[in-house]
Motif scaffolding. Structure first.
Motif, mmCIF file in Angstrom:
data_model
loop_
_atom_site.group_PDB
_atom_site.id
_atom_site.type_symbol
_atom_site.label_atom_id
_atom_site.label_comp_id
_atom_site.label_asym_id
_atom_site.label_seq_id
_atom_site.Cartn_x
_atom_site.Cartn_y
_atom_site.Cartn_z
ATOM 1 N N PRO A 196 0.847 -1.200 0.000
ATOM 2 C CA PRO A 196 0.000 0.000 0.000
ATOM 3 C C PRO A 196 0.880 1.248 0.000
ATOM 4 C CG PRO A 196 -0.757 -1.588 1.642
ATOM 5 C CD PRO A 196 0.553 -2.095 1.143
ATOM 6 N N LYS A 198 0.978 4.094 1.572
ATOM 7 C CA LYS A 198 1.462 4.630 2.850
ATOM 8 C C LYS A 198 2.544 3.728 3.438
ATOM 9 C CE LYS A 198 1.334 7.362 6.482
ATOM 10 N NZ LYS A 198 2.327 6.683 7.338
ATOM 11 N N VAL A 199 2.353 2.421 3.370
ATOM 12 C CA VAL A 199 3.344 1.487 3.901
ATOM 13 C C VAL A 199 4.636 1.574 3.096
ATOM 14 C CG1 VAL A 199 3.857 -0.938 4.375
ATOM 15 C CG2 VAL A 199 1.544 -0.050 4.738
ATOM 16 N N ALA A 236 -1.498 -7.293 1.763
ATOM 17 C CA ALA A 236 -1.578 -5.831 1.831
ATOM 18 C C ALA A 236 -2.880 -5.390 2.488
ATOM 19 C CB ALA A 236 -1.470 -5.247 0.421
ATOM 20 N N LYS A 237 -3.958 -6.053 2.156
ATOM 21 C CA LYS A 237 -5.254 -5.718 2.753
ATOM 22 C C LYS A 237 -5.249 -6.008 4.249
ATOM 23 C CE LYS A 237 -10.212 -6.592 2.178
ATOM 24 N NZ LYS A 237 -11.237 -7.322 1.381
ATOM 25 N N THR A 240 -3.103 -3.380 6.114
ATOM 26 C CA THR A 240 -3.801 -2.094 6.234
ATOM 27 C C THR A 240 -4.816 -2.132 7.376
ATOM 28 O OG1 THR A 240 -3.537 -1.671 3.859
ATOM 29 C CG2 THR A 240 -5.241 -0.430 5.008
ATOM 30 N N ALA A 241 -5.556 -3.241 7.479
ATOM 31 C CA ALA A 241 -6.555 -3.375 8.558
ATOM 32 C C ALA A 241 -5.881 -3.422 9.921
ATOM 33 C CB ALA A 241 -7.396 -4.623 8.321
ATOM 34 N N MET A 243 -2.945 -2.159 10.850
ATOM 35 C CA MET A 243 -2.382 -0.854 11.193
ATOM 36 C C MET A 243 -3.457 0.140 11.608
ATOM 37 S SD MET A 243 0.681 -0.271 8.422
ATOM 38 C CE MET A 243 2.317 -0.915 8.800
ATOM 39 N N LYS A 244 -4.615 -0.008 11.005
ATOM 40 C CA LYS A 244 -5.714 0.884 11.373
ATOM 41 C C LYS A 244 -6.260 0.525 12.751
ATOM 42 C CE LYS A 244 -10.116 2.673 9.628
ATOM 43 N NZ LYS A 244 -11.119 2.620 8.516
#
Length: 265
Positions: A196, A198-199, A236-237, A240-241, A243-244
């Motif tokens: 992603p 941002k990463v 990646a999905k 992202t989850a 980290m959120k």
């Protein structure tokens, strides 16, 4: 009593003995050209071909006089022109465009591909596509840029900003011996290009120990156990989850994206 005379007996027609008039007209229309006409046509064609050949190869009208460069970003147009070594003041039609392309790729590894074309009447056009550094490797105090295909193409003295450092630390596992450094390097680059946005911006380095042991080191001392390049979109999905949900975490494990894990360190 004599029978009536039939109309057919008095008006019987006879077939003409020669070809119809229209056939004579067609023969006159499609009469073959004379020998003199053929000779004149052959001479005219020869003169036209010779004139065209002289115009392309013998005259001073259609000669290579300048070289234009487009697509250069890191490279300068002068660097590209020098490496291309286009033979100027020669007939434009005689310039070997394939040879120019080979010279550019050999002398400037940063060039991934180049389109060499003639722009009549006096120009050779070079449209270059440069390789982009996705990761870098350290070699003898300098840095080697690596593109999306894992090709090492340019050595620089300073580390490019925003490009992760690739650390190859292969273990003695069978997978490391089977795939080899070049394949492992390509796998690592694919991981980076699939991150992603941002990463990827936060990624400082990528450590490769084996085919299925790739680890990311992010800013603020965070790490990500990625595993292999397989199922990259799902990983990646999941990352992202995680980290959120856990912005304070220091370690994320998405090597098994269906069962991701997170910890403080």
């Amino acid at each position: 009593m004599a029978g009536p005379t039939t109309a057919e007996s008095g008006t019987r027609r006879t077939s003409p003995s020669g070809p119809p008039p229209r056939l004579f007209a067609a023969r006159r229309r499609f009469r073959l050209p004379s020998r003199r006409t053929l000779v004149i046509a052959a001479v005219a064609a020869a003169l036209l071909g010779g004139g065209t050949g002289w115009l392309l190869y013998g005259s001073s009208w259609l000669r290579a006089e300048r070289v234009t460069v487009t697509g250069a970003d890191v490279l300068t147009p002068d660097e590209v022109r020098k490496a291309a070594a286009v033979p100027l003041d020669t007939p434009l039609a005689a310039v070997d465009t394939d040879a120019i392309g080979r010279r550019l790729r050999d002398r400037l590894p940063r060039i991934a591909k180049v389109d060499v074309s003639r722009s009549w009447p006096h120009t050779i056009s070079l449209d270059v596509t440069e390789r982009k550094a996705e990761v870098i490797v350290e070699e003898g105090g300098k840095f080697r840029e690596v593109d999306a295909r894992g090709v090492r193409f340019s050595r620089v003295t300073e580390r490019p900003k925003g490009v992760p450092l690739l650390e190859m630390e292969p273990d003695r596992s069978p997978s490391s011996r089977h795939f080899g450094p070049a394949r492992l390097r390509r796998e690592a680059v694919r991981v980076v290009t699939g991150l992603p946005a941002k990463v990827r911006t936060d990624t400082r380095s990528v450590r490769v120990r084996s085919y299925d042991s790739i680890t990311l080191e992010l800013s603020r001392s965070r790490t990500v156990a990625w595993g292999s390049d397989e199922r990259g979109a799902a990983k990646a999905k999941a990352l992202t989850a995680l980290m959120k949900a856990r912005p304070d975490a220091g370690h994320f494990d998405v090597s098994a994206p269906s069962a991701p894990a997170v910890s403080r360190s």
